[in-house]
Every structure is written in C-alpha cells, then in structure tokens.
Design a protein around this motif. Sequence first.
Motif, PDB file in Angstrom:
ATOM      1  N   PHE A  72     -24.497 -62.396 -26.228  1.00 27.15           N
ATOM      2  CA  PHE A  72     -25.257 -63.369 -27.017  1.00 27.15           C
ATOM      3  C   PHE A  72     -24.572 -64.720 -26.852  1.00 27.15           C
ATOM      4  O   PHE A  72     -23.444 -64.813 -26.330  1.00 27.15           O
ATOM      5  CB  PHE A  72     -25.291 -62.975 -28.502  1.00 27.15           C
ATOM      6  CG  PHE A  72     -23.925 -62.798 -29.121  1.00 27.15           C
ATOM      7  CD1 PHE A  72     -23.252 -63.886 -29.676  1.00 27.15           C
ATOM      8  CD2 PHE A  72     -23.302 -61.557 -29.146  1.00 27.15           C
ATOM      9  CE1 PHE A  72     -22.000 -63.738 -30.250  1.00 27.15           C
ATOM     10  CE2 PHE A  72     -22.037 -61.404 -29.724  1.00 27.15           C
ATOM     11  CZ  PHE A  72     -21.387 -62.493 -30.271  1.00 27.15           C
ATOM     12  N   GLY A  73     -25.257 -65.771 -27.299  1.00 29.72           N
ATOM     13  CA  GLY A  73     -24.653 -67.105 -27.230  1.00 29.72           C
ATOM     14  C   GLY A  73     -24.280 -67.506 -25.820  1.00 29.72           C
ATOM     15  O   GLY A  73     -25.113 -67.493 -24.916  1.00 29.72           O
ATOM     16  N   GLU A  74     -23.010 -67.819 -25.610  1.00 29.45           N
ATOM     17  CA  GLU A  74     -22.528 -68.262 -24.309  1.00 29.45           C
ATOM     18  C   GLU A  74     -22.058 -67.107 -23.437  1.00 29.45           C
ATOM     19  O   GLU A  74     -21.480 -67.323 -22.371  1.00 29.45           O
ATOM     20  CB  GLU A  74     -21.391 -69.271 -24.494  1.00 29.45           C
ATOM     21  CG  GLU A  74     -21.826 -70.543 -25.218  1.00 29.45           C
ATOM     22  CD  GLU A  74     -20.701 -71.541 -25.343  1.00 29.45           C
ATOM     23  OE1 GLU A  74     -19.622 -71.306 -24.756  1.00 29.45           O
ATOM     24  OE2 GLU A  74     -20.888 -72.567 -26.017  1.00 29.45           O
ATOM     25  N   CYS A 101     -23.659 -58.688 -14.317  1.00 27.31           N
ATOM     26  CA  CYS A 101     -22.507 -59.162 -13.546  1.00 27.31           C
ATOM     27  C   CYS A 101     -22.657 -60.661 -13.305  1.00 27.31           C
ATOM     28  O   CYS A 101     -21.675 -61.417 -13.352  1.00 27.31           O
ATOM     29  CB  CYS A 101     -22.414 -58.431 -12.206  1.00 27.31           C
ATOM     30  SG  CYS A 101     -21.840 -56.723 -12.328  1.00 27.31           S
ATOM     31  N   ALA A 102     -23.895 -61.112 -13.063  1.00 23.80           N
ATOM     32  CA  ALA A 102     -24.148 -62.536 -12.845  1.00 23.80           C
ATOM     33  C   ALA A 102     -24.001 -63.319 -14.146  1.00 23.80           C
ATOM     34  O   ALA A 102     -23.453 -64.426 -14.163  1.00 23.80           O
ATOM     35  CB  ALA A 102     -25.551 -62.739 -12.272  1.00 23.80           C
ATOM     36  N   VAL A 103     -24.463 -62.747 -15.243  1.00 18.06           N
ATOM     37  CA  VAL A 103     -24.390 -63.422 -16.541  1.00 18.06           C
ATOM     38  C   VAL A 103     -22.938 -63.705 -16.936  1.00 18.06           C
ATOM     39  O   VAL A 103     -22.613 -64.790 -17.426  1.00 18.06           O
ATOM     40  CB  VAL A 103     -25.068 -62.568 -17.633  1.00 18.06           C
ATOM     41  CG1 VAL A 103     -24.743 -63.115 -19.022  1.00 18.06           C
ATOM     42  CG2 VAL A 103     -26.582 -62.557 -17.433  1.00 18.06           C
ATOM     43  N   LEU A 146     -20.994 -69.198 -12.910  1.00 21.37           N
ATOM     44  CA  LEU A 146     -22.152 -68.940 -12.054  1.00 21.37           C
ATOM     45  C   LEU A 146     -23.457 -69.411 -12.679  1.00 21.37           C
ATOM     46  O   LEU A 146     -24.136 -70.272 -12.134  1.00 21.37           O
ATOM     47  CB  LEU A 146     -22.250 -67.452 -11.718  1.00 21.37           C
ATOM     48  CG  LEU A 146     -23.462 -67.052 -10.862  1.00 21.37           C
ATOM     49  CD1 LEU A 146     -23.469 -67.832  -9.547  1.00 21.37           C
ATOM     50  CD2 LEU A 146     -23.448 -65.552 -10.577  1.00 21.37           C
ATOM     51  N   CYS A 147     -23.834 -68.847 -13.800  1.00 16.77           N
ATOM     52  CA  CYS A 147     -25.128 -69.158 -14.398  1.00 16.77           C
ATOM     53  C   CYS A 147     -25.081 -70.444 -15.221  1.00 16.77           C
ATOM     54  O   CYS A 147     -24.213 -70.627 -16.065  1.00 16.77           O
ATOM     55  CB  CYS A 147     -25.603 -68.008 -15.293  1.00 16.77           C
ATOM     56  SG  CYS A 147     -25.977 -66.506 -14.379  1.00 16.77           S
ATOM     57  N   GLU A 148     -26.017 -71.322 -14.982  1.00 19.27           N
ATOM     58  CA  GLU A 148     -26.136 -72.545 -15.763  1.00 19.27           C
ATOM     59  C   GLU A 148     -26.506 -72.196 -17.197  1.00 19.27           C
ATOM     60  O   GLU A 148     -25.981 -72.731 -18.149  1.00 19.27           O
ATOM     61  CB  GLU A 148     -27.186 -73.464 -15.149  1.00 19.27           C
ATOM     62  CG  GLU A 148     -27.378 -74.763 -15.910  1.00 19.27           C
ATOM     63  CD  GLU A 148     -28.517 -75.584 -15.329  1.00 19.27           C
ATOM     64  OE1 GLU A 148     -28.286 -76.734 -14.970  1.00 19.27           O
ATOM     65  OE2 GLU A 148     -29.634 -75.034 -15.236  1.00 19.27           O
ATOM     66  N   ASN A 149     -27.439 -71.274 -17.329  1.00 21.40           N
ATOM     67  CA  ASN A 149     -27.795 -70.749 -18.640  1.00 21.40           C
ATOM     68  C   ASN A 149     -28.561 -69.446 -18.428  1.00 21.40           C
ATOM     69  O   ASN A 149     -28.882 -69.078 -17.320  1.00 21.40           O
ATOM     70  CB  ASN A 149     -28.647 -71.739 -19.455  1.00 21.40           C
ATOM     71  CG  ASN A 149     -29.880 -72.197 -18.681  1.00 21.40           C
ATOM     72  OD1 ASN A 149     -30.449 -71.431 -17.901  1.00 21.40           O
ATOM     73  ND2 ASN A 149     -30.290 -73.433 -18.900  1.00 21.40           N
TER      74      ASN A 149
END
Length: 219
Positions: free
Chosen positions: A129-131, A58-60, A65-68
């Motif tokens: 995957f990826g972004e 959920c955060a991903v 939200l996530c920088e990476n």
Amino acid sequence: MGQTLCTWLRSTLTARAETQEAAGSRGPICVLCGLVDEDSVILGHKERICGLYFHGFCAVFANGLCENVRVNGLRFCFGDLIRIVREAEQKFCFVCETSGPTIICAEPGCERSFHLPCAYGGQCVTQHFGEHRSYCWEHRPQQAVQAAPEPDTTCVICLEPVGDSRSYITMVCPACQHAWFHRACIQVGALPSPHPTAQQDSRKSSVHLLEPPNLPRKR
C-alpha cells in the motif's frame, strides 16, 4: 542490443535457472527475482516486455523502477528496468546470498538488499500500500498492539496453532486483540493485484512504458 542483452541476462540468471531446471521447473525467468513461478500470489502475474519477463510485484518493489502504481497497470521506463537489473548484478541478497536482489530496505542508511521471494525467509516486510516500501528484519515496522496469544490459540484462517508468544510469523487483529493469524495466511488472502487487468486478459499487457525501448530494427 537485442542479442547482447539476451546473452547478458542468461549469464546473470544462470545459477537460479539451473536450480529450478534441476527441480523440474521450466519456463521464462523473471529478470528481477530469477524465478520461473507463473501467476504467483506472492510475486504477481508475469508480464513480458520486449522479450523480458518479470513478475508484477517484483516490479512494484524494485527500488527506483516504477514511477507509480496505478489500478490499471505499472509505469516505468524500459531503460530503468535494464539499469536496475545491471545494478542488482553487483549486489548480493542478504537472505539467499546470491546476486541480483532488486529490493533495498527503505530505512535510510541500511543497504540490505533482497529478492522478493526471499522476503519471508529473511523476516522482511513488504508494504502492499502507499509507496510500497520494503524493510529488512531489523527495520521492519512492528504492530503497536502488545497482546500475546493465549495457550492453544489457533490461526483463524488455517486453524493451526500460532504459538504462545509474539513473533514475525504471527499477527493479531488490532481491533479486538483476540483474533490471531499466521503472517503467511493473512498475506495470501489480502494481497491485491498490482495490475488486475492482466488476470482478466493475459493477452493484454498492463505495463505502460514511459519511453519506447531502443531496440535494433529487423532487416
């Protein structure tokens, strides 16, 4: 901030919480999807930061939200988590029509929002995957393969029929174009963990805050 924030979160997630309690499900609620599920294959391992719970995936997929995403954990600012939950409170999931969706279709100009647990029901695609982009049913990427399942073709994983035409719920191997799968079957078997260290030791958080939360001190 502490008591006020907790009161606000309870008010924003009341509807989903009451629904799950009525069904006999109890436990801390993910502030990003509103579900209790623990260690869900689709939602990911549940984490806790400063009293707030959320699923790893959920955060991903939560926009902004996530920088990476790293092998050993997630990186985001605590303030961004609060901001995203507050912004989501003003939106409605196009699938379940309840408030709080934190995922927005990656297609420029599309404003469809949805909760991660609603993605499959809304025929959305989430790319692990990826972004880590997400797409609604209208803008989701399609397999380039034009093959169609032959009569009596079964899923190589669950051995149940896949139907006689291409659809959202089925996928074909792009190499041989003969092996067919149900999307749900192959997704469960192929999903990586957004933070595998959490499964190895649930006592250690794999979330990395880029800045400390501004919480009141205890007296």
